[in-house]
Each structure stands twice: as structure tokens, then as C-alpha cells.
Enzyme design. Sequence first.
Site, PDB file in Angstrom:
ATOM      1  CD  GLU A   1     -43.540 -51.409-110.427  1.00 27.31           C
ATOM      2  OE1 GLU A   1     -44.727 -51.679-110.143  1.00 27.31           O
ATOM      3  OE2 GLU A   1     -43.229 -50.609-111.320  1.00 27.31           O
TER       4      GLU A   1
ATOM      5  CG  ASP B   1     -41.622 -46.870-107.854  1.00 27.45           C
ATOM      6  OD1 ASP B   1     -42.004 -47.218-108.995  1.00 27.45           O
ATOM      7  OD2 ASP B   1     -42.391 -46.801-106.870  1.00 27.45           O
TER       8      ASP B   1
ATOM      9  CG  ASP C   1     -47.775 -52.325-106.986  1.00 28.32           C
ATOM     10  OD1 ASP C   1     -48.502 -51.310-106.898  1.00 28.32           O
ATOM     11  OD2 ASP C   1     -46.611 -52.280-107.419  1.00 28.32           O
TER      12      ASP C   1
HETATM   13  P1  ADP Z   1     -47.636 -45.694-109.528  1.00 26.06           P
HETATM   14  O1  ADP Z   1     -46.729 -46.738-108.983  1.00 26.06           O
HETATM   15  O2  ADP Z   1     -48.554 -46.225-110.587  1.00 26.06           O
HETATM   16  O3  ADP Z   1     -46.977 -44.422-109.910  1.00 26.06           O
HETATM   17  P2  ADP Z   1     -48.398 -44.933-106.883  1.00 26.06           P
HETATM   18  O4  ADP Z   1     -48.009 -46.110-106.113  1.00 26.06           O
HETATM   19  O5  ADP Z   1     -47.633 -43.663-106.739  1.00 26.06           O
HETATM   20  O6  ADP Z   1     -48.634 -45.310-108.384  1.00 26.06           O
HETATM   21  O7  ADP Z   1     -49.915 -44.652-106.570  1.00 26.06           O
HETATM   22  C1  ADP Z   1     -50.536 -43.580-107.128  1.00 26.06           C
HETATM   23  C2  ADP Z   1     -51.990 -43.699-106.859  1.00 26.06           C
HETATM   24  O8  ADP Z   1     -52.210 -43.742-105.458  1.00 26.06           O
HETATM   25  C3  ADP Z   1     -52.736 -42.512-107.412  1.00 26.06           C
HETATM   26  O9  ADP Z   1     -53.915 -42.968-108.045  1.00 26.06           O
HETATM   27  C4  ADP Z   1     -53.029 -41.731-106.163  1.00 26.06           C
HETATM   28  O10 ADP Z   1     -54.197 -40.938-106.291  1.00 26.06           O
HETATM   29  C5  ADP Z   1     -53.240 -42.832-105.148  1.00 26.06           C
HETATM   30  N1  ADP Z   1     -53.105 -42.368-103.771  1.00 26.06           N
HETATM   31  C6  ADP Z   1     -52.081 -41.681-103.217  1.00 26.06           C
HETATM   32  N2  ADP Z   1     -52.366 -41.384-101.931  1.00 26.06           N
HETATM   33  C7  ADP Z   1     -53.602 -41.886-101.691  1.00 26.06           C
HETATM   34  C8  ADP Z   1     -54.459 -41.892-100.549  1.00 26.06           C
HETATM   35  N3  ADP Z   1     -54.120 -41.297 -99.407  1.00 26.06           N
HETATM   36  N4  ADP Z   1     -55.651 -42.520-100.664  1.00 26.06           N
HETATM   37  C9  ADP Z   1     -56.012 -43.111-101.813  1.00 26.06           C
HETATM   38  N5  ADP Z   1     -55.261 -43.136-102.916  1.00 26.06           N
HETATM   39  C10 ADP Z   1     -54.066 -42.529-102.854  1.00 26.06           C
HETATM   40 MG    MG Z   2     -45.858 -48.201-108.200  1.00 26.09          MG
END
Ligand code: ADP
Ligand code: MG
Length: 624
Positions: A185, A25, A207
Site C-alpha cells: 500500500e 485497494d 498509513d
Molecule cells: P482501510 O484501508 O483499513 O479500509 P480506510 O483508509 O478506508 O481504511 O480508513 C477507514 C478509517 O478512516 C475508518 O476508521 C474511518 O472511520 C476513518 N475515517 C474516514 N473518514 C474520516 C474522517 N473524516 N475523520 C476521521 N476518520 C475518518
Molecule cells: Mg487502506
Amino acid sequence: MALLQIAEPGQSTAPHQHRRAAGIDLGTTHSLVASVRSGTADTLPDMLGRHLLPSVVRYGRGVAPQVGWDALAHAAVDPANTIQSVKRLMGRGSAELEDAHLHHALVESEDSTVPRIATAAGAVSAVEVSAEILKALRARAEASLGGELAGVVITVPAYFDDAQRQATKDAARLAGLNVLRLLNEPTAAALAYGLDQRAEGVIAVYDLGGGTFDLSILRLERGVFEVLATAGDTALGGDDMDRMVGAWIAEQTGVADADAGLAVRIRHAARAAKEALSDREAVELALELGDGGTWRGTLTRETFEALIEPLLRKTLAPCRRALRDADIRTEEVADVVMVGGATRVPLVRRRVAELFGRAPHVDIDPDRVVAIGAAIQADVLAGNKPDGEMLLLDVIPLSLGLETMGGLVEKIIPRNASIPVARAQDFTTFKDGQTAMALHVLQGERELVADCRSLARFELRGIPAMVAGAARIRVTFQVDADGLLGVSAQELSTGVHAEIQVRPSYGLSDGEIERMLHDSIEHAGDDLAARALREAQVEGRRALEAVDAALDADGEAFLSPDERAAIASAREALAARVEGDGARAIKQGIEALEKAAELFVERRMNASVRAAIAGRRVDEFSQD
Ligand code: ADP
Ligand code: MG
């Protein structure tokens, strides 16, 4: 000629040999790698037990780039050389990056169509930055699994266009990975939940990650799933929540304009506050202002929810659009799957539950669910599950079409068609005796060429001379399982034929990728510049030929001497530049010539329409 595969001495080709495969991912904020071991898919931790790898790369002079947590730790002290959210830049040209909320200076190199980011280690492209993240994941997986990976499945947002998908593949090849396929995804998430094992039904995957939002509608039938529709926003996610909270913090502190270091500290404080508020009603904040002072304050969940409400509303419009495209009523949606770290925010879960009228699935960690699904798919594609065959259908995110007369786009494959797909359409010649036809392949939903994205141009030559409208040219568009496009054109009476594999114009050719594996970053930059120049020269010469032919044929009839002189002077300006080495100058010359010839082109077209109408009886046109 096909090659016969011969087993190396000591290597078994027995069908049950396990091949090392991984799912990746490659996220905007975090990236993960997962693999199926002893029949169970799970994400692989680093040596300190951390599963998430921040998608952050820091460049320094004369040293290897830092990736992940180490790089993230330096974001505040060395923001200029620390690149975050690079996924937002994949497959994008400079012009498209304006509203991408970049924290970096783009290097405007004269002849390159690829925007590059200035760092202490030189200018780097998004593909190269992503390749560093992939290399780190590859090293982690190979250490965990005890040997080289046979292949990987990499996930991309369903809304990624061809250019973004190609850029992702280029990054993987630079990282030395064998890509078994790219997987959307949401499709990966549905696989992680094992929804393919279940009864038939319609599934919505919501998502909300760090930088992208996707809503996908999947239909399950006899263990096969099809993506009926996707919609989303490639510039919307948890990062935007951080910005909203950050703006609130900045306002509270009263600091008018924060320097780069403070801006990063505010962003980090904002993100930490947002994440903490998923489990708490209020958080205490403390922020060093950089002038020796410290600001303290409290952010409540209520205030936070008011701040992000507009953002959530922005996610609901694509949800409705995808449902409409899929021709599905919300009552027909049997399951809603939540993906992405930002779906931990309680308000997100509430709003999604309200829209679909049911509680979404949140059982699997929303950060890991996509990597887990990708690992399951990689395991199947690597041949580790001979009986577990699975067909996955995806859809193309944007319509694909051809330029037709008058700068209009004729769509050949509509948005949301299931892939792989092939569609053909017949075209004809416009001029008497026309023996070549230029084909311009475009992507997008708008009617005008100018509003769509240009993917490629090619030419069909050797058409037998006939009167206008007599030749039949069949153009076939074919999209493979990765969403990459091949276009072919064939004149049906003679069989003359031309085709092109569409690589977005910013993309890298096979040869260039190969060279980049060996050469330095500077060399790669030269290669791209050379390619951009050659493309501009070809286009420039083509423009000159076209205007010469048109002037020869109809210059006398349609132009006053002054008008003709204006076109001739634009023609001369382009001719003077076309053999030079300035791609941008050539492009400008082409544009100037097109502009000068606009009226001429229009008059020729009107005359040809009049001629066509004159050849018919009036009653063919009357309605009654
Ligand atoms: P990507 O797929 O775009 O890399 P992710 O699925 O890893 O993104 O999500 C990242 C986002 O999720 C970030 O903005 C992060 O701050 C947010 N995030 C992670 N944990 C939490 C949480 N406990 N509460 C709210 N937002 C969260
Ligand atoms: Mg993602």
C-alpha cells in the site's frame, strides 16, 4: 514446452491496443477500484456515484450475499450474518484471532486449520468473504470500463506476512481476477503522488486505516523506488478510535452491558462522531438505548483527542523502529505521505508533523490514494505504457529461516531484505550415515522455533551415507516479487535435490482453488479438512519413524527401562491414531510423543556434543 500464442480471428495483437486493467485497494473498512483512463488514474464510482465500497458482506439463507452499503445498512439489525473488517482475519489461524475483536462466532471444525465464521448461509472463510468484496469491485470496473478486465493489481499492507499475501491472492482467484501482482500500500501511495517523477530522496508513508497501521520508509533513486524498511501493527487503526469513543459513550449512557444491536449502534455513533470531529470542535450525540429511552450528549474534540492519544503514541514506536531499520535520521526524510481515512484526524497530522519535523502531504484524498497508485501500476504491468517502465522494489516484512538443532531458528533472509531476493546457506548432517534431512521453514524474528510461525516442512532424501558433519547441503531461499517463498535443498557432492513452494499451511492448493470455483462451500470445507488430515498423517508417520530410529540407535544407552516404557507408550498411542481420520487427535499424539521424548533428545544431543569436543585438542578451545 512453451505454447505459441496465436491471435484469435478479428482480434488484434497490435502493441497499442489498450488492455483493461484496474488497481484494487482491498481495505479493512472500505475497498476501492481505480483505473487509468485517457492517461489519468481515478477511482471508479458505483451507479449512485459512491467511490468507497464498505468492506462488509452479509450472508442469508438461499440468497446471494449482499456486499457494501446494503450489507452495512444491516449490520445493526443482523450483526451475526454481517461480516465486517474481514481483512483482519486473512491468513490467520483460530489461535491468532483471539485478540482480533471479533463480533462473530468462529466455527471450530475438527479437522480444518482455517477458522470459519458461522452465518445463515453456512460457515465461510475469510478468503471467501474477501472474494465477495472483490467480485463486487470487479463487476463495477467491468461495467465502467465496458468489458472484462485483463488484470488487476491488488494492494496489501506492507506488514502482511506470506500467509496474508497468499490468502489475498486466493481470494482474487476465487473472484475470477487475474492478479498482475500484489503491491504494498505505501508503495502505491508514493506512486499516486508521482514521487517517482521527482528528485531523489527519502519518503515516509504513514498509513492509518480502519484496521491496520503501517509506516514505510522508501528511497527514491533515478525514478526507482526501494522500500528500505517497514514497520507497523496489523491490529491498530480507526476502528480502535471507534472503540475508545464507543467505550466513552457506553460509560456516559450508564448501560452496563449492551446487547449486540446496541453495541453496533454505539460503534456507528462513535465512528460518525469521530469523523465529524475532523472538521468540527464538538458534536452532539443521540443514541436509542433499545429500552425506549434515548441518550443525548456532547463529545468535544478535546475529549476525543485525550481518548485517542495513547493510540497515536502506539503508532510512533513503529515509526522510530522503521527509521532505525532503514538507518535513516528523521532530518533525512524529504517527504511524508499520509494514507488512510484515519489520517484525516487533525491530531494525527499534528503528531506526525512533530515526529518528522515537516508537514505531511495530504493533497490526494487519503482514502483513494492507494487505489490510484495501484491503478497506475496495473496500467504499466498490463503493457499500456511501453516506455513508462518502472521497477518497484519491496522488502520482506519478517525474517525467513530454517529450524536447526535444539529447536532454534537460523535466519536465512533477514527482515527488510529487498525483494526479489535469493540467499543460500550450507548445512550438514547431524548423525553418522544420515541419508535424509528434514527441513522446517519458519518466519519471524524470535530465536526459538516455538515462537516463530511454521510455514512448511519438507525432506531431502538420498544423501549419501557419510560421517556426521561431512555432507554439505546447500539450502536456498528465494522470494519472488509478490513476497512468496520457494525453498530448495541440494546435497553438493551428488546433486540430489528437493524443493518446495511455500504455501502457508492454512492455504489452498491450486487444485483446491480450481475445485472451489465449481463446488459448493461445503465441498470446499471437506477439501480443506482432507488436506489437513493428510498433512497430520504425514507428520505423524514421520514422528514415529524418527522415534523408532532414535530408540534403535541410543535407547539402551540413554534411557532407563521406565523412561523407555513411557516413550513407547506415547509411541503406541500415536501409532493407533495415525491412520484414523482425526487430524487434531493425530496432532495431539505427535505433541505427546515429542514431550515424552524430550529428555531423550536432549541426552543424545549432549552426548554428540561431548563426542565432538573429545575429538579435538584442548588448546583449540582455550582463549590464551
Ligand atoms: P482501510 O484501508 O483499513 O479500509 P480506510 O483508509 O478506508 O481504511 O480508513 C477507514 C478509517 O478512516 C475508518 O476508521 C474511518 O472511520 C476513518 N475515517 C474516514 N473518514 C474520516 C474522517 N473524516 N475523520 C476521521 N476518520 C475518518
Ligand atoms: Mg487502506
